[in-house]
Design an enzyme around this catalytic site. Structure first.
Site, PDB file in Angstrom:
ATOM      1  N   SER A 299      11.749  -0.185   1.944  1.00  0.00           N
ATOM      2  CA  SER A 299      11.905   0.879   0.963  1.00  0.00           C
ATOM      3  C   SER A 299      13.359   1.013   0.502  1.00  0.00           C
ATOM      4  O   SER A 299      13.878   0.143  -0.175  1.00  0.00           O
ATOM      5  CB  SER A 299      11.369   2.193   1.557  1.00  0.00           C
ATOM      6  OG  SER A 299      11.299   3.201   0.600  1.00  0.00           O
ATOM      7  N   ASP A 310      21.486  -8.807  -6.472  1.00  0.00           N
ATOM      8  CA  ASP A 310      21.401  -9.139  -7.902  1.00  0.00           C
ATOM      9  C   ASP A 310      22.763  -9.093  -8.579  1.00  0.00           C
ATOM     10  O   ASP A 310      23.036  -9.864  -9.505  1.00  0.00           O
ATOM     11  CB  ASP A 310      20.441  -8.186  -8.612  1.00  0.00           C
ATOM     12  CG  ASP A 310      18.983  -8.574  -8.408  1.00  0.00           C
ATOM     13  OD1 ASP A 310      18.721  -9.540  -7.657  1.00  0.00           O
ATOM     14  OD2 ASP A 310      18.100  -7.926  -9.005  1.00  0.00           O
ATOM     15  N   LYS A 324       8.089  -2.692   0.869  1.00  0.00           N
ATOM     16  CA  LYS A 324       7.566  -1.374   0.525  1.00  0.00           C
ATOM     17  C   LYS A 324       8.363  -0.876  -0.681  1.00  0.00           C
ATOM     18  O   LYS A 324       9.402  -0.251  -0.536  1.00  0.00           O
ATOM     19  CB  LYS A 324       7.697  -0.428   1.718  1.00  0.00           C
ATOM     20  CG  LYS A 324       6.804   0.809   1.654  1.00  0.00           C
ATOM     21  CD  LYS A 324       7.382   1.893   0.790  1.00  0.00           C
ATOM     22  CE  LYS A 324       6.553   3.158   0.830  1.00  0.00           C
ATOM     23  NZ  LYS A 324       7.068   4.195  -0.090  1.00  0.00           N
TER      24      LYS A 324
END
Length: 422
Positions: A299, A310, A324
């Site tokens: 999560s 990224d 998740k």
């Protein structure tokens, strides 16, 4: 027809009529958005028939409220492991996870195939000390099967008075038979952030879960490390971090980014679509970072790892994360009850879905244990055949024995710093 059955039939007819009226209004309002234009009347009739058969034929008399609560729970739990009905106790329990202090065993759990699945044990809690691991499937609680229990019922059974014991029967990958693990309950006081200096110039910050104050505590911890000397690199440890507050993850990511998208969500409803942008300022001033993750990182942990990966701000090292990546919204039904419904999914800045796939590390590590050999040189070797011995020095050996993954992250940081200074 008995009076109780007539009452039950009147109640269920009233329920169906109410559903028809409310859905009709919603359909009219959302027709331009492609919402369903007709009610499944035959399916609702089937629901009514099942309800009445239970009322007439079940071995004991069942309260109408209990039947309807079970029906709501079934509708929601059938959608995904994270949607749920919240009764008054569940509503109260939701608030304790963000405060940093609560009672129980110290594990974050979900449901999988009718069993309770451990997302991650929380640091320095009874569960972690007893050896509970991410990915464990809990199949019995004090000998009682969890099959058929709701997640909230299973969690309630795991709670109890401080000092009381509970025995968990656990299935674990790689084990031939179920394991029985007895854990003594305690009051769980979670320290979200802790830090230390690994070597001169190299810092370590561990985040065990994301709370409202986590981002602030992280910045303070790094500033404390910087007061002890220039930081040439930092290891951010998110292993076995089950997640927590979204704002905590956004704040932690923002602390290391100068600009750009951190995370965004997509859902059917307009108010479930968000984009979170970084603000100027990098608390590390560009020093290299390594993020440690494993299958217990879930999560909010995956949001941080995905954002910094990224943006090429950090190297992610370890194992694939849990996966998740969905947003649950609390929709009130009454003042003290509601439903937790999945309304959106998280995506990294480059558009990767976190749900199910998780975050793939840049550098994959096996979960190894380093042990000292019996050889005369006193070197350390990894607890798996065929791998080379590591004899780079006493400090390196001590760290490798304590935490192989952390020692590898530190070695990578040294290499990155050396490369950047050329």
């Amino acid at each position: 027809m008995s009076k109780s059955c007539r009452t039950g039939y009147a109640l269920i007819v009233g329920l169906v009529v109410g559903v028809m009226l409310s859905v009709s209004v919603a359909v009219y309002a959302d027709r331009d958005n492609g919402a369903q234009s007709a009610l499944p009347v035959e399916d609702l009739q089937r629901f009514t028939d099942v309800y009445m058969r239970i009322k007439r034929n079940y071995v004991t008399e069942v309260d109408d409220k209990e039947l309807l609560d079970n029906a709501i729970q079934g509708m929601l739990s059938g959608l995904d492991p994270h949607s749920a009905y919240l009764d008054e106790q569940d509503f109260e329990d939701m608030q304790v996870g963000t405060s940093g202090e609560f009672g129980g065993l110290g594990i974050e759990v979900g449901m999988e195939d009718g069993f309770v699945k451990v997302i991650a044990p929380i640091d320095d809690t009874p569960a972690s000390r007893a050896g509970i691991e991410a990915g464990d499937l809990i199949i019995r609680l004090d000998g009682e099967s969890v099959k058929g229990m709701s997640l909230s019922d299973a969690v309630a059974k795991m709670r109890g008075e401080k000092g009381s014991d509970i025995t968990l029967t656990v299935l674990r990958d790689g084990e031939d038979r179920p394991m029985e693990i007895t854990i003594t309950r305690d009051v769980i006081q979670v320290q979200s952030v802790r830090s230390e200096v690994l070597e001169d110039g190299y810092g370590y910050v561990r985040i065990s879960n994301f709370q409202q104050r986590t981002a602030r505590d992280l910045v303070r911890a790094i500033e404390d490390l910087q007061e002890q000397g220039e930081l040439k690199g930092l290891v951010l440890d998110l292993r076995n971090n089950p997640g927590g507050i979204l704002n905590g993850a956004v704040g932690v990511s923002d602390a290391f980014l100068e600009e750009g998208l951190i995370v965004y969500t997509e859902g059917r409803l307009e108010d479930s679509q968000f984009r979170y942008q970084a603000s100027p300022g990098d608390v590390l001033k560009g020093a290299p970072m390594v993020i440690l993750v494993n299958r217990g990182s879930a999560s909010a942990s995956e949001i941080v790892a995905g954002a910094l990966q990224d943006h090429r701000r950090a190297v992610v090292m370890g194992q694939n994360t849990f996966g998740k990546g969905s947003v649950q919204t609390i929709l009130p039904l009454t003042q003290n009850t509601g439903i937790k419904l999945t309304t959106a999914r998280y995506f990294t800045p480059e558009g990767r879905s976190i749900q199910e796939d998780g975050i793939d590390p840049d550098i994959r590590l096996q979960q190894l244990v380093v042990q000292r050999s019996d050889s005369e040189n006193g070197g350390a070797r990894m607890g798996r055949d065929g791998l080379p011995e590591a004899v780079d020095g006493d400090d390196d050996e001590a760290l490798a024995e304590r935490d192989y993954g952390l020692s590898e992250a530190l070695n990578l940081l040294k290499g990155l710093d050396f490369y950047n200074r050329r």
